[in-house]
Design a protein around this motif. Structure first.
Motif, PDB file in Angstrom:
ATOM      1  N   VAL A   1       0.906  -1.083   0.029  1.00  0.00           N
ATOM      2  CA  VAL A   1      -0.013  -0.062  -0.013  1.00  0.00           C
ATOM      3  C   VAL A   1       0.886   1.345   0.045  1.00  0.00           C
ATOM      4  O   VAL A   1       0.294   2.209   0.466  1.00  0.00           O
ATOM      5  CB  VAL A   1      -0.908  -0.239   1.156  1.00  0.00           C
ATOM      6  CG1 VAL A   1      -1.976  -1.410   1.110  1.00  0.00           C
ATOM      7  CG2 VAL A   1      -0.264   0.003   2.590  1.00  0.00           C
ATOM      8  N   ARG A   2       2.035   1.011  -0.457  1.00  0.00           N
ATOM      9  CA  ARG A   2       3.099   2.313  -0.524  1.00  0.00           C
ATOM     10  C   ARG A   2       2.351   3.303  -1.419  1.00  0.00           C
ATOM     11  O   ARG A   2       2.778   4.428  -0.982  1.00  0.00           O
ATOM     12  CB  ARG A   2       4.477   1.654  -0.711  1.00  0.00           C
ATOM     13  CG  ARG A   2       5.345   2.839  -0.932  1.00  0.00           C
ATOM     14  CD  ARG A   2       6.685   2.765  -1.373  1.00  0.00           C
ATOM     15  NE  ARG A   2       7.310   1.526  -0.648  1.00  0.00           N
ATOM     16  CZ  ARG A   2       8.554   1.142  -1.129  1.00  0.00           C
ATOM     17  NH1 ARG A   2       9.349   1.432  -1.913  1.00  0.00           N
ATOM     18  NH2 ARG A   2       8.888   0.083  -0.370  1.00  0.00           N
ATOM     19  N   SER A   3       1.703   3.029  -2.590  1.00  0.00           N
ATOM     20  CA  SER A   3       1.177   4.033  -3.525  1.00  0.00           C
ATOM     21  C   SER A   3      -0.035   4.711  -2.788  1.00  0.00           C
ATOM     22  O   SER A   3      -0.634   5.649  -3.681  1.00  0.00           O
ATOM     23  CB  SER A   3       0.853   3.399  -4.662  1.00  0.00           C
ATOM     24  OG  SER A   3      -0.103   2.210  -4.417  1.00  0.00           O
ATOM     25  N   ARG A   4      -0.598   4.340  -1.668  1.00  0.00           N
ATOM     26  CA  ARG A   4      -1.720   4.713  -1.160  1.00  0.00           C
ATOM     27  C   ARG A   4      -1.477   5.450   0.284  1.00  0.00           C
ATOM     28  O   ARG A   4      -1.608   4.784   1.256  1.00  0.00           O
ATOM     29  CB  ARG A   4      -2.896   3.905  -1.105  1.00  0.00           C
ATOM     30  CG  ARG A   4      -3.155   3.127  -2.287  1.00  0.00           C
ATOM     31  CD  ARG A   4      -3.890   1.871  -2.422  1.00  0.00           C
ATOM     32  NE  ARG A   4      -5.505   2.427  -2.202  1.00  0.00           N
ATOM     33  CZ  ARG A   4      -6.228   1.569  -1.573  1.00  0.00           C
ATOM     34  NH1 ARG A   4      -6.266   0.206  -2.057  1.00  0.00           N
ATOM     35  NH2 ARG A   4      -7.666   1.761  -1.643  1.00  0.00           N
ATOM     36  N   PRO A   5      -0.900   6.566   0.505  1.00  0.00           N
ATOM     37  CA  PRO A   5      -0.391   7.017   1.692  1.00  0.00           C
ATOM     38  C   PRO A   5      -1.218   7.372   2.898  1.00  0.00           C
ATOM     39  O   PRO A   5      -1.242   7.062   3.691  1.00  0.00           O
ATOM     40  CB  PRO A   5       0.016   8.537   1.270  1.00  0.00           C
ATOM     41  CG  PRO A   5       0.394   8.409  -0.201  1.00  0.00           C
ATOM     42  CD  PRO A   5      -0.651   7.550  -0.704  1.00  0.00           C
ATOM     43  N   MET A   6      -2.742   7.679   2.208  1.00  0.00           N
ATOM     44  CA  MET A   6      -3.632   7.543   3.190  1.00  0.00           C
ATOM     45  C   MET A   6      -3.945   6.138   3.881  1.00  0.00           C
ATOM     46  O   MET A   6      -4.177   6.248   5.124  1.00  0.00           O
ATOM     47  CB  MET A   6      -5.080   8.009   2.584  1.00  0.00           C
ATOM     48  CG  MET A   6      -6.136   8.045   3.578  1.00  0.00           C
ATOM     49  SD  MET A   6      -6.161   9.529   4.572  1.00  0.00           S
ATOM     50  CE  MET A   6      -6.134  10.944   3.831  1.00  0.00           C
ATOM     51  N   LEU A   7      -4.152   5.240   3.173  1.00  0.00           N
ATOM     52  CA  LEU A   7      -4.329   3.875   3.587  1.00  0.00           C
ATOM     53  C   LEU A   7      -2.962   3.545   4.815  1.00  0.00           C
ATOM     54  O   LEU A   7      -3.336   2.855   5.530  1.00  0.00           O
ATOM     55  CB  LEU A   7      -4.758   2.836   2.705  1.00  0.00           C
ATOM     56  CG  LEU A   7      -4.734   1.454   3.027  1.00  0.00           C
ATOM     57  CD1 LEU A   7      -5.973   1.475   3.981  1.00  0.00           C
ATOM     58  CD2 LEU A   7      -5.023   0.479   1.794  1.00  0.00           C
ATOM     59  N   GLN A   8      -1.913   3.537   4.002  1.00  0.00           N
ATOM     60  CA  GLN A   8      -0.824   3.389   5.071  1.00  0.00           C
ATOM     61  C   GLN A   8      -0.545   3.992   6.109  1.00  0.00           C
ATOM     62  O   GLN A   8      -0.323   3.348   7.151  1.00  0.00           O
ATOM     63  CB  GLN A   8       0.564   3.860   3.956  1.00  0.00           C
ATOM     64  CG  GLN A   8       1.732   3.259   4.639  1.00  0.00           C
ATOM     65  CD  GLN A   8       2.913   3.759   3.867  1.00  0.00           C
ATOM     66  OE1 GLN A   8       3.348   4.882   3.446  1.00  0.00           O
ATOM     67  NE2 GLN A   8       3.775   2.830   3.214  1.00  0.00           N
ATOM     68  N   GLY A   9      -0.973   5.371   6.071  1.00  0.00           N
ATOM     69  CA  GLY A   9      -1.084   5.973   7.467  1.00  0.00           C
ATOM     70  C   GLY A   9      -2.217   5.436   8.422  1.00  0.00           C
ATOM     71  O   GLY A   9      -1.923   5.271   9.873  1.00  0.00           O
ATOM     72  N   ILE A  10      -3.194   5.027   7.902  1.00  0.00           N
ATOM     73  CA  ILE A  10      -4.373   4.415   8.667  1.00  0.00           C
ATOM     74  C   ILE A  10      -3.785   3.193   9.492  1.00  0.00           C
ATOM     75  O   ILE A  10      -4.044   2.896  10.696  1.00  0.00           O
ATOM     76  CB  ILE A  10      -5.466   4.180   8.109  1.00  0.00           C
ATOM     77  CG1 ILE A  10      -6.409   5.576   7.577  1.00  0.00           C
ATOM     78  CG2 ILE A  10      -6.620   3.527   8.721  1.00  0.00           C
ATOM     79  CD1 ILE A  10      -7.514   5.490   6.683  1.00  0.00           C
ATOM     80  N   LEU A  11      -3.028   2.249   8.447  1.00  0.00           N
ATOM     81  CA  LEU A  11      -2.715   0.960   8.935  1.00  0.00           C
ATOM     82  C   LEU A  11      -1.440   1.106  10.196  1.00  0.00           C
ATOM     83  O   LEU A  11      -1.665   0.417  10.988  1.00  0.00           O
ATOM     84  CB  LEU A  11      -2.242   0.186   7.985  1.00  0.00           C
ATOM     85  CG  LEU A  11      -3.400  -0.296   6.866  1.00  0.00           C
ATOM     86  CD1 LEU A  11      -2.580  -1.000   5.698  1.00  0.00           C
ATOM     87  CD2 LEU A  11      -4.256  -1.278   7.588  1.00  0.00           C
ATOM     88  N   LEU A  12      -0.554   2.213   9.785  1.00  0.00           N
ATOM     89  CA  LEU A  12       0.091   2.450  10.898  1.00  0.00           C
ATOM     90  C   LEU A  12      -0.294   2.880  12.328  1.00  0.00           C
ATOM     91  O   LEU A  12       0.019   2.532  13.336  1.00  0.00           O
ATOM     92  CB  LEU A  12       1.128   3.598  10.320  1.00  0.00           C
ATOM     93  CG  LEU A  12       2.378   3.110   9.403  1.00  0.00           C
ATOM     94  CD1 LEU A  12       3.165   4.237   8.924  1.00  0.00           C
ATOM     95  CD2 LEU A  12       3.321   2.104  10.165  1.00  0.00           C
ATOM     96  N   ILE A  13      -1.481   3.732  12.049  1.00  0.00           N
ATOM     97  CA  ILE A  13      -2.148   4.035  13.264  1.00  0.00           C
ATOM     98  C   ILE A  13      -2.662   2.824  14.082  1.00  0.00           C
ATOM     99  O   ILE A  13      -2.465   2.875  15.474  1.00  0.00           O
ATOM    100  CB  ILE A  13      -3.151   5.370  12.960  1.00  0.00           C
ATOM    101  CG1 ILE A  13      -2.446   6.386  12.543  1.00  0.00           C
ATOM    102  CG2 ILE A  13      -3.958   5.505  14.216  1.00  0.00           C
ATOM    103  CD1 ILE A  13      -3.407   7.755  12.176  1.00  0.00           C
TER     104      ILE A  13
END
Length: 287
Positions: free
Chosen positions: A113-125
């Motif tokens: 999901v590197r190309s989808r920063p929003m989803l990546q941020g949510i998963l990290l949270i």
């Protein structure tokens, strides 16, 4: 030019820049050195001195005098080796389970999901979110969630270790996978390598620093943990870890030399295991 070099004529000496004075480097290192001496070396020396103490002649609880009673180490190993062995078995099993869970999660967040920063941020949270709640509260909550017949068993203790320390494993792996050059994976496909081969020959070796860091950040605190195995949380009488024994000797029976002895033994065993693991994994730079 060549003639000049071999003619034996006078050679011009180039003056080197003056070296920086050693005291400047020492001054810059002073805060870190002072911190290590105050918060690591001094407590360790005090712990080592305490581990050699002998009971006072008065025989009072918690009364000990300075001595050189090295037999404390033999007594500690002879009496508490099952707890020490159980602690490392729990830690190793929990680390392996956590690795099997953490690597796919880190790969998903760092690569897929590197190309989808929003989803990546949510998963990290979502990975970091448990840190916003107290360690004790999270563990106590699982005592109420798990079936009563599972609480106090080996399963519940290992489950608690995996759950509480899995973020420490995911984040270093994510950091390594986030820095992975995706063009290398594409090159593997272009060279007709299967996805399994590309993972084994490219992805895994390049992410090994994160794997080693994550497993160490999880294994070391797992080995000395005393919360999950406590009878007040997820443990029982048959799941006591060495951390519970140390806590009991320090705070309940006030057998300070035994608690200090067990603490030093635990640190030495962890150091040996970690050094062996790092060398076998080819990450000697971490030592």
């Amino acid at each position: 030019m060549a003639f000049t070099a071999f003619s034996g004529g006078p050679t011009k000496v180039v003056e080197q820049a003056p070296r920086k004075r050693g005291w400047i480097a020492l001054l810059l290192l002073a805060p870190g050195i002072a911190y290590m001496l105050l918060f690591f070396v001094a407590p360790f020396v005090q712990l080592a001195i305490t581990s050699l103490q002998a009971p006072a002649d008065s025989g009072g609880i918690g009364q000990y005098v300075a001595a050189a009673q090295f037999s404390n180490y033999w007594v500690a190993l002879q009496e508490y080796w099952p707890h020490l062995l159980r602690s490392f078995i729990y830690a190793i099993v929990a680390t392996l389970i956590g690795l099997c869970i953490s690597y796919p999660v880190a790969y998903l967040i760092g690569v897929k999901v590197r190309s989808r920063p929003m989803l990546q941020g949510i998963l990290l949270i979502l990975v970091v979110a448990p840190f916003f709640i107290s360690f004790l509260l999270r563990t106590l909550a699982w005592k109420s969630i798990l079936p009563s017949e599972l609480v106090g068993t080996h399963f519940s203790v290992i489950f608690g270790l995996v759950y509480n320390f899995i973020p420490f494993m995911v984040l270093p792996m994510f950091s390594s996978l986030q820095a992975l050059d995706l063009r290398l994976l594409e090159a593997g496909s272009d060279l007709y390598a299967s996805p399994v081969t590309t993972f084994r020959r490219v992805t895994l070796p390049l992410s090994m620093p994160g794997v080693v860091s994550g497993t160490l950040l999880s294994f070391i605190p797992m080995s000395g943990d005393y919360v999950n195995a406590s009878r007040e949380f997820l443990g029982g009488t048959s799941t006591t870890m060495i951390g519970n024994v140390i806590e009991s000797n320090f705070l309940q029976t006030q057998n300070y030399p035994m608690a200090a002895t067990l603490s030093i033994i635990l640190m030495v065993v962890i150091l040996v295991i970690v050094a062996t693991y790092v060398r076998k994994s080819g990450a000697e730079d971490l030592l």
